[in-house]
Design a protein around this motif. Structure first.
Motif, PDB file in Angstrom:
ATOM      1  N   ALA A  46       0.700  -1.239   0.025  1.00 28.13           N
ATOM      2  CA  ALA A  46      -0.077  -0.119  -0.211  1.00 28.13           C
ATOM      3  C   ALA A  46       0.873   1.216   0.010  1.00 28.13           C
ATOM      4  O   ALA A  46       0.596   2.215  -0.760  1.00 28.13           O
ATOM      5  CB  ALA A  46      -0.775   0.054   1.227  1.00 28.13           C
ATOM      6  N   ALA A  47       1.797   1.301   0.699  1.00 30.10           N
ATOM      7  CA  ALA A  47       2.868   2.462   0.831  1.00 30.10           C
ATOM      8  C   ALA A  47       3.640   2.833  -0.422  1.00 30.10           C
ATOM      9  O   ALA A  47       3.633   3.763  -0.933  1.00 30.10           O
ATOM     10  CB  ALA A  47       3.797   2.194   2.040  1.00 30.10           C
ATOM     11  N   LYS A  48       4.005   1.523  -1.136  1.00 26.81           N
ATOM     12  CA  LYS A  48       4.565   1.764  -2.602  1.00 26.81           C
ATOM     13  C   LYS A  48       3.488   2.040  -3.411  1.00 26.81           C
ATOM     14  O   LYS A  48       3.842   3.055  -4.215  1.00 26.81           O
ATOM     15  CB  LYS A  48       5.248   0.296  -2.993  1.00 26.81           C
ATOM     16  N   LEU A  49       2.393   1.462  -3.471  1.00 32.11           N
ATOM     17  CA  LEU A  49       1.250   1.787  -4.237  1.00 32.11           C
ATOM     18  C   LEU A  49       0.807   3.226  -4.314  1.00 32.11           C
ATOM     19  O   LEU A  49       0.554   4.030  -5.415  1.00 32.11           O
ATOM     20  CB  LEU A  49      -0.041   1.202  -4.061  1.00 32.11           C
ATOM     21  N   PHE A  50       0.998   3.902  -3.174  1.00 32.82           N
ATOM     22  CA  PHE A  50       0.173   5.266  -2.965  1.00 32.82           C
ATOM     23  C   PHE A  50       1.605   6.299  -2.811  1.00 32.82           C
ATOM     24  O   PHE A  50       1.410   7.383  -2.452  1.00 32.82           O
ATOM     25  CB  PHE A  50      -0.686   5.402  -1.740  1.00 32.82           C
ATOM     26  N   SER A  51       2.840   5.757  -3.373  1.00 26.84           N
ATOM     27  CA  SER A  51       3.992   6.352  -3.359  1.00 26.84           C
ATOM     28  C   SER A  51       4.321   7.167  -2.146  1.00 26.84           C
ATOM     29  O   SER A  51       4.691   8.725  -2.268  1.00 26.84           O
ATOM     30  CB  SER A  51       3.939   7.442  -4.593  1.00 26.84           C
ATOM     31  N   GLU A  52       4.279   6.602  -0.899  1.00 25.48           N
ATOM     32  CA  GLU A  52       4.533   7.233   0.326  1.00 25.48           C
ATOM     33  C   GLU A  52       6.262   7.500   0.222  1.00 25.48           C
ATOM     34  O   GLU A  52       6.759   6.784  -0.012  1.00 25.48           O
ATOM     35  CB  GLU A  52       4.285   6.526   1.569  1.00 25.48           C
ATOM     36  N   PRO A  53       6.675   8.749   0.743  1.00 30.69           N
ATOM     37  CA  PRO A  53       8.183   8.857   0.520  1.00 30.69           C
ATOM     38  C   PRO A  53       8.945   7.959   1.272  1.00 30.69           C
ATOM     39  O   PRO A  53      10.057   7.577   0.960  1.00 30.69           O
ATOM     40  CB  PRO A  53       8.215  10.398   1.141  1.00 30.69           C
ATOM     41  N   TYR A  54       8.492   7.432   2.388  1.00 29.77           N
ATOM     42  CA  TYR A  54       9.274   6.626   3.460  1.00 29.77           C
ATOM     43  C   TYR A  54       9.467   5.433   2.851  1.00 29.77           C
ATOM     44  O   TYR A  54      10.309   4.460   2.941  1.00 29.77           O
ATOM     45  CB  TYR A  54       8.858   6.623   4.682  1.00 29.77           C
ATOM     46  N   ALA A  55       8.527   4.989   1.768  1.00 24.51           N
ATOM     47  CA  ALA A  55       8.557   3.759   1.043  1.00 24.51           C
ATOM     48  C   ALA A  55       9.562   3.776  -0.225  1.00 24.51           C
ATOM     49  O   ALA A  55       9.848   2.506  -0.984  1.00 24.51           O
ATOM     50  CB  ALA A  55       7.246   3.155   0.878  1.00 24.51           C
ATOM     51  N   LYS A  56      10.031   4.764  -0.521  1.00 20.36           N
ATOM     52  CA  LYS A  56      10.616   5.005  -2.043  1.00 20.36           C
ATOM     53  C   LYS A  56      11.695   4.038  -2.289  1.00 20.36           C
ATOM     54  O   LYS A  56      11.951   3.664  -3.271  1.00 20.36           O
ATOM     55  CB  LYS A  56      10.939   6.560  -2.205  1.00 20.36           C
ATOM     56  N   GLN A  57      12.779   4.073  -1.103  1.00 21.28           N
ATOM     57  CA  GLN A  57      14.046   3.444  -1.414  1.00 21.28           C
ATOM     58  C   GLN A  57      13.795   1.898  -1.186  1.00 21.28           C
ATOM     59  O   GLN A  57      14.797   1.088  -1.438  1.00 21.28           O
ATOM     60  CB  GLN A  57      15.049   3.880  -0.591  1.00 21.28           C
ATOM     61  N   TYR A  58      12.597   1.328  -0.752  1.00 22.46           N
ATOM     62  CA  TYR A  58      12.597  -0.105  -0.466  1.00 22.46           C
ATOM     63  C   TYR A  58      12.382  -1.108  -1.597  1.00 22.46           C
ATOM     64  O   TYR A  58      11.746  -0.527  -2.728  1.00 22.46           O
ATOM     65  CB  TYR A  58      11.291  -0.382   0.479  1.00 22.46           C
ATOM     66  N   ASP A  69      -5.727   8.685   6.742  1.00 27.16           N
ATOM     67  CA  ASP A  69      -4.148   9.010   6.836  1.00 27.16           C
ATOM     68  C   ASP A  69      -3.369   7.731   7.475  1.00 27.16           C
ATOM     69  O   ASP A  69      -2.389   8.183   8.081  1.00 27.16           O
ATOM     70  CB  ASP A  69      -3.951  10.152   7.516  1.00 27.16           C
ATOM     71  N   LYS A  70      -3.901   6.526   7.292  1.00 28.16           N
ATOM     72  CA  LYS A  70      -3.087   5.492   7.849  1.00 28.16           C
ATOM     73  C   LYS A  70      -1.840   5.242   7.215  1.00 28.16           C
ATOM     74  O   LYS A  70      -0.899   4.490   7.682  1.00 28.16           O
ATOM     75  CB  LYS A  70      -4.014   4.065   7.731  1.00 28.16           C
ATOM     76  N   LEU A  71      -1.592   5.930   6.006  1.00 24.52           N
ATOM     77  CA  LEU A  71      -0.327   5.543   5.443  1.00 24.52           C
ATOM     78  C   LEU A  71       0.675   6.977   5.520  1.00 24.52           C
ATOM     79  O   LEU A  71       1.825   6.703   5.120  1.00 24.52           O
ATOM     80  CB  LEU A  71      -0.367   5.358   3.888  1.00 24.52           C
ATOM     81  N   GLU A  72       0.207   7.944   6.240  1.00 23.18           N
ATOM     82  CA  GLU A  72       0.780   9.162   6.502  1.00 23.18           C
ATOM     83  C   GLU A  72       1.367   9.391   7.912  1.00 23.18           C
ATOM     84  O   GLU A  72       0.746   9.075   8.827  1.00 23.18           O
ATOM     85  CB  GLU A  72      -0.003  10.481   5.985  1.00 23.18           C
ATOM     86  N   GLY A  73       2.464  10.080   8.081  1.00 20.84           N
ATOM     87  CA  GLY A  73       3.086  10.579   9.428  1.00 20.84           C
ATOM     88  C   GLY A  73       3.978   9.627   9.755  1.00 20.84           C
ATOM     89  O   GLY A  73       4.446   8.563   9.292  1.00 20.84           O
ATOM     90  N   GLU A  74       4.385  10.013  11.059  1.00 21.55           N
ATOM     91  CA  GLU A  74       5.431   9.330  11.658  1.00 21.55           C
ATOM     92  C   GLU A  74       5.149   8.006  12.120  1.00 21.55           C
ATOM     93  O   GLU A  74       5.827   7.154  11.949  1.00 21.55           O
ATOM     94  CB  GLU A  74       5.952  10.159  12.902  1.00 21.55           C
ATOM     95  N   VAL A  75       3.899   7.723  12.485  1.00 20.34           N
ATOM     96  CA  VAL A  75       3.269   6.641  12.892  1.00 20.34           C
ATOM     97  C   VAL A  75       3.231   5.581  11.801  1.00 20.34           C
ATOM     98  O   VAL A  75       3.750   4.409  11.868  1.00 20.34           O
ATOM     99  CB  VAL A  75       1.894   6.657  13.769  1.00 20.34           C
ATOM    100  N   ALA A  76       2.907   5.973  10.928  1.00 22.83           N
ATOM    101  CA  ALA A  76       2.730   4.977   9.528  1.00 22.83           C
ATOM    102  C   ALA A  76       4.265   4.694   9.051  1.00 22.83           C
ATOM    103  O   ALA A  76       4.649   3.577   8.911  1.00 22.83           O
ATOM    104  CB  ALA A  76       2.177   5.812   8.434  1.00 22.83           C
ATOM    105  N   LYS A  77       5.241   5.476   9.194  1.00 20.12           N
ATOM    106  CA  LYS A  77       6.771   5.315   8.914  1.00 20.12           C
ATOM    107  C   LYS A  77       7.349   4.296   9.829  1.00 20.12           C
ATOM    108  O   LYS A  77       7.949   3.362   9.313  1.00 20.12           O
ATOM    109  CB  LYS A  77       7.453   6.931   8.892  1.00 20.12           C
ATOM    110  N   ARG A  78       6.793   4.339  10.963  1.00 22.38           N
ATOM    111  CA  ARG A  78       7.392   3.490  11.946  1.00 22.38           C
ATOM    112  C   ARG A  78       6.767   1.945  11.769  1.00 22.38           C
ATOM    113  O   ARG A  78       7.557   0.966  11.826  1.00 22.38           O
ATOM    114  CB  ARG A  78       7.301   3.906  13.437  1.00 22.38           C
ATOM    115  N   PHE A  79       5.417   2.020  11.546  1.00 20.06           N
ATOM    116  CA  PHE A  79       4.820   0.760  11.104  1.00 20.06           C
ATOM    117  C   PHE A  79       5.560   0.027   9.741  1.00 20.06           C
ATOM    118  O   PHE A  79       5.524  -1.121   9.657  1.00 20.06           O
ATOM    119  CB  PHE A  79       3.404   0.911  11.052  1.00 20.06           C
ATOM    120  N   PHE A  80       5.795   1.088   9.007  1.00 21.14           N
ATOM    121  CA  PHE A  80       6.431   0.590   7.809  1.00 21.14           C
ATOM    122  C   PHE A  80       7.653  -0.314   8.076  1.00 21.14           C
ATOM    123  O   PHE A  80       8.188  -1.400   7.499  1.00 21.14           O
ATOM    124  CB  PHE A  80       6.626   1.639   6.688  1.00 21.14           C
TER     125      PHE A  80
END
Length: 596
Positions: free
Chosen positions: A466-478, A533-544
């Motif tokens: 989901a994070a990759k699909l919606f192009s979240e910045p924290y998932a870019k390098q994965y 906003d489940k995919l956004e913010g610091e909490v989402a980044k830590r969960f990723f």
């Protein structure tokens, strides 16, 4: 991807049919931020959870999980197939659907043939209807049958009932319309005698037009009005227009009903008169399988209208084990199947003659399929007799053992205890004994992880996708190639993301609805994460980050297990040392991950 259409046509079709505009013509949308919201048209809800993403051109309901692009929405809301949705959207955009969607002359010729046959069948239906009220004395038997069945003129008109009066008036009428002899034969409306003369296939019968979801007459059912050695009912043979496996009687009126209101459940009966009588009594959510064994195609067709099917066959149905097994087809298509017990020897038409309330009482007593199977066994055996009772218990336990839910199994065993007087524990032991014997015959594949572990892994994979699909910045390098994937939907989504990344193209979630031609429950689970906003913010980044670690732990544990297995089988001492070193490295990595 595009069912044989040029991708440029599909792209233009979607550009001219904005998803917000199309969905807004069916339901009231309320814009909040960058998303349009509505109460879902596919399930009952009071608080809007149906979101339409205009930027990405797709919809998703966070309540029931449905999702798709503009084509899939029209498929679902209009209860049609892909081609039907394309035609509707093309008409809306004033576009011409390419005749040669498979780029062949044969396809064009086939369409012309089909259109001609549809015109023939419509002319037949009009001819039969005119016969019924022509004043011809030969139609009196048809009218009397209708009167005996207490069908109103409006019902007769709605279902297009008609009369065939003889063998030759229909062929003469159609010949006057200018149709070719071969087209008349191919339509199925006419037959051919040994001396080559064309005759009405339904000669002398009361006519029931069979109409598809597009309001096309595709075939006819005919009923004899006098006792005869011939079959009471006779259907048009299968043609280019008519495939019995893919057809349900009254599907056209069911589709119209769905346009007016949500359909909670569909009643499925066997024959034409059951359908018509129930419809006239107010049970408009009814279709008929036309006396055939149910097919996968029919199950998928009915699923477009509701998730629950009430099987309402005649009172002798309980004893027909083959037909009971046939209902598993509906269950296999994820339909909730309930069976309506009918009084012995009576069919729905007989019961509804006693009044709508009498039939509603039968519907209210509908049983889940597994309960009805046991009910059918009760009618098969006399459990007051010792031998019959033992056979009943043995077969009933086989039915119960096939149930997946432990809670349902427990409930069914308690009911069996009450029916038979055999203790719960004795029934449970016998059932387990039977299951073990079956497992010896056909051992089940073992699952490598525990359910809880598998569940955690699945959730981690969903979040990363989901994070990759919606192009979240924290998932870019994965690197998505690191994911240990086995689910088909996960593989398709990951491949799509990887291709776009490698080509430097924008990732558009809506394109997945073209790739995944059938609705995917697993894709819906991934899309659910793009909510509040489940995919956004610091909490989402830590969960990723936690998800990435969880997957790496899983991969390491799997590799350790594989190396252990190799070490145990290897006899060469040098190779054993190499494997032992690899094991040591992997175990160190596992310990590092645990400390993290």
């Amino acid at each position: 991807m595009s069912k044989g259409f040029d991708p440029r046509f599909m792209q233009e079709l979607k550009q001219k049919n904005d998803v917000v505009e199309v969905i807004g013509s069916y339901v009231s949308l309320d814009r909040k931020g960058g998303t349009h919201w509505a109460c879902c048209p596919f399930h009952h809800e009071r608080t809007p959870s149906f979101a339409v993403n205009q930027a990405e051109q797709f919809y998703h309901c966070f309540g029931c999980g449905v999702s798709g692009d503009v084509v899939r929405f029209v498929q679902e809301i209009e209860s049609t197939d892909f081609m039907g949705a394309v035609r509707i959207l093309a008409a809306r955009a004033k576009m011409t659907v390419p005749e040669s969607n498979f780029d062949t002359e044969k396809a064009i010729e086939m369409k012309k043939k089909r259109d001609t046959m549809a015109a023939i069948m419509l002319d037949c239906a009009k001819f039969y209807l005119s016969n019924l009220y022509s004043g011809d004395s030969r139609a009196e038997a048809h009218l009397q049958y209708i009167a005996n069945r207490k069908l109103s003129p409006s019902t007769v008109k709605k279902f297009g009932l008609g009369a065939s009066l003889d063998f030759f008036s229909l062929p003469d009428y159609l010949a006057g319309k200018g149709y070719s002899r071969q087209d008349l034969i191919d339509s199925g409306a006419l037959g051919e005698t040994k001396n080559g003369k064309l005759v009405d296939f339904e000669a002398g019968r009361l006519i029931f037009p069979i109409i598809n979801a597009f309001d096309e007459v595709v075939a006819f059912g005919g009923r004899l009005l006098e006792k005869s050695d011939f079959a009471k009912y006779k259907n048009t043979r299968e043609t280019l227009l008519f495939n019995k496996r893919k057809t349900l009687y009254n599907i056209n009126l069911l589709k119209k009903l769905k346009r007016k209101q949500p359909i909670k459940e569909v009643i499925m009966v066997e024959g034409y008169m059951d359908t018509i009588s129930l419809y006239q009594a107010g049970f408009e959510n009814v279709v008929a399988s036309m006396g055939t064994s149910l097919t996968t195609e029919q199950a998928r067709l009915v699923k477009r209208y509701a998730d629950t099917v009430l099987i309402s066959y005649d009172g002798d149905f309980a004893g027909q084990n083959a037909d009971l097994r046939g209902l598993e087809i509906l269950k296999d298509e994820a339909l909730n199947v309930r069976v309506v017990p009918m009084p012995d020897g009576l069919d729905p038409d007989d019961v509804v003659k006693q009044g709508a309330a009498a039939y509603q009482k039968c519907l209210d007593a509908a049983l889940p399929l597994v309960d009805y199977k046991i009910h059918a066994l009760e009618r098969k055996y006399d459990i007051t007799k010792t031998e019959d009772k033992r056979r009943f218990i043995a077969e009933a336990l086989q039915v119960v053992s096939a149930v997946e839910s432990e809670a349902v199994k427990e409930d069914l065993l308690k009911k069996l205890r009450e029916k038979t007087g055999v203790s719960y524990h004795a029934l449970e032991r016998d059932m387990q004994s039977g299951v073990k014997q079956l497992e010896i015959i056909a051992p089940k594949e073992k699952i490598s992880e525990t359910d809880s572990g598998a569940d955690k892994l699945t959730k981690a994979i969903r979040f990363i996708l989901a994070a990759k699909l919606f192009s979240e910045p924290y998932a870019k390098q994965y690197d998505i190639q690191s994911l240990p994937l086995s689910d088909e939907t996960h593989i398709v989504v990951a491949q799509y993301i990887l291709e776009r990344e490698q080509n430097g193209e924008r990732i558009r979630p809506s394109e997945l609805f073209e790739i995944l031609e059938e609705s995917s429950a697993e894709l819906n689970q991934i899309l659910d994460l793009n909510y509040e906003d489940k995919l956004e913010g610091e909490v989402a980044k830590r969960f990723f980050e936690d998800s990435v670690k969880a997957i790496e732990k899983f991969v390491v544990e799997r590799e350790i297990a594989e190396l252990n297995a190799q070490y145990g089988k290897e006899t060469d001492e040098e190779k054993r040392k190499m494997i032992a070193q690899q094991l040591s490295d992997k175990m160190k990595r596992r310990n590092q991950l645990k400390r993290k």
